[in-house]
Design a protein around this motif. Sequence first.
Motif, short mmCIF file in Angstrom:
data_model
loop_
_atom_site.label_atom_id
_atom_site.label_comp_id
_atom_site.label_asym_id
_atom_site.label_seq_id
_atom_site.Cartn_x
_atom_site.Cartn_y
_atom_site.Cartn_z
N VAL A 294 0.53 -1.72 -0.27
CA VAL A 294 0.20 0.04 -0.29
C VAL A 294 0.87 1.49 0.22
N GLN A 313 -9.60 -1.35 0.05
CA GLN A 313 -8.33 -2.94 -0.17
C GLN A 313 -9.32 -3.74 -0.10
N VAL A 329 -6.84 -2.74 -4.80
CA VAL A 329 -7.04 -1.21 -4.14
C VAL A 329 -7.44 -0.25 -4.96
#
Length: 429
Positions: A294, A313, A329
């Motif tokens: 991320v 997500q 995502v």
Amino acid sequence: MARIVMKFGGTSMAGIERIRAVAARVKREVDAGNQVAVVVSAMAGETDRLVGFCREASALYDPREYDVVVSSGEQVTSGLLAIALQAAGVPARSWLGWQLPIHTSDAFARARIGAIDPAALNASLARGEVAVIPGFQGVADDNRVTTLGRGGSDTSAVAIAAAMKAARCDIYTDVDGVYTTDPRIVPRARKLARVTYEEMLELASVGAKVLQTRSVGLAMKEGVRVQVLSSFTGPDAPMADTLPGTLIVSEEELGIVAEEELDTVERQLITGIAHDKNEAKITLTAVPDRPGAVAAIFAPLADAGINVDMIIQNIAHRPKGGEGGSTDVTFTVPAADLPKSLAVLDAAKAQIGFTEQVHDTRVAKISVVGVGMRSHAGVASTMFTTLGARGINVLAISTSEIKVSVLIDEDETELAVRVLHTAYGLDAT
Ligand code: ADP
Ligand code: ASP
Ligand code: MG
């Protein structure tokens, strides 16, 4: 006698007839014994026209020169209003951003106001003049002209009000106050007599463009009393000090000091609903499900100055018993930053390790805002149930202490705002 700031938006300044009407409105306050500074916008549509010229001249325009061009709209209206006031027998002069001066940062096209030296302004007011100040503009340390971002005249007005310690900052616009939602979308929206700074800040930041977000933050920080009211009323309209519009106040002033009191105060759970069509959704597919993935997405976006808003997500698809799963995502960025975002992500594709990027600009963010949410559960579930009953699909969700936002298909914006307005009991009877 009071010191007041009166700010007039673009529709109120669109043409000489309207500028004369503004002059008459200002004269009424002067005749009532007030010291007045007026902050003006460019004529409606003018800033768009000027922005268009810059884009036409070069797609990669220099923001310093852009500011020189787009700040000119307010220069015109400030001079015209000073002339109209003088013609009505009111002593007046214009003060451009660099003349006062209004110091700003050097973030051209979105500069932040630093200090305003009130000396010249105070002297002008003491001489009995009305000070007419073009909104939206300031000057950076190197003496170059800056602008404050679209809608920035509201922020100019609040900053001037703070500098001259005004009793009130009256924002005159084309609606007569802040409503439970944009009255142009929901005719049954109700006008609010009072809104807290916190709520107005949330509402503005999620799309209620009646006030620029920064102006509300500044008013909250400096304790400026802001009123939103209509400039389209006749000579018999109530005076502004009778508070005919919407007053932006602190929670203390509203009487909500402690959570317990919330129950005793007759207030709706939700204060307002706003929508924003200026976001774009990006989905990165098959991002490796591992620590740091991320960060690999959002760090380069942050470095490029792109504000990511909503993030979801999806559940990772992990092969049975094995390592190396992947996840999708999804997040939103300002629509204007979409091309830059896609380029940044593409450049970081190897580090992130996604398969594909999919984007969509036909989305809208709908937000419900209210301080009552702090102490009452069920706000979000009402939102999801109401939208679900209408077949409106929720693509992403984000929340704060006093706000719930959902991302939906842009075509369903009006319907969503209307049904939520009814569901939270906000419709005017
Ligand atoms: P100005 O040119 O005076 O600065 P703006 O167009 O920036 O005016 O802001 C006024 C507009 O804000 C209104 O015409 C209205 O359509 C819109 N608006 C959006 N949300 C709200 C709200 N909750 N209450 C009132 N007006 C709203
Ligand atoms: N004229 C500027 C704009 O259109 C600033 C303002 O009106 O507040 O964004
Ligand atoms: Mg505005």
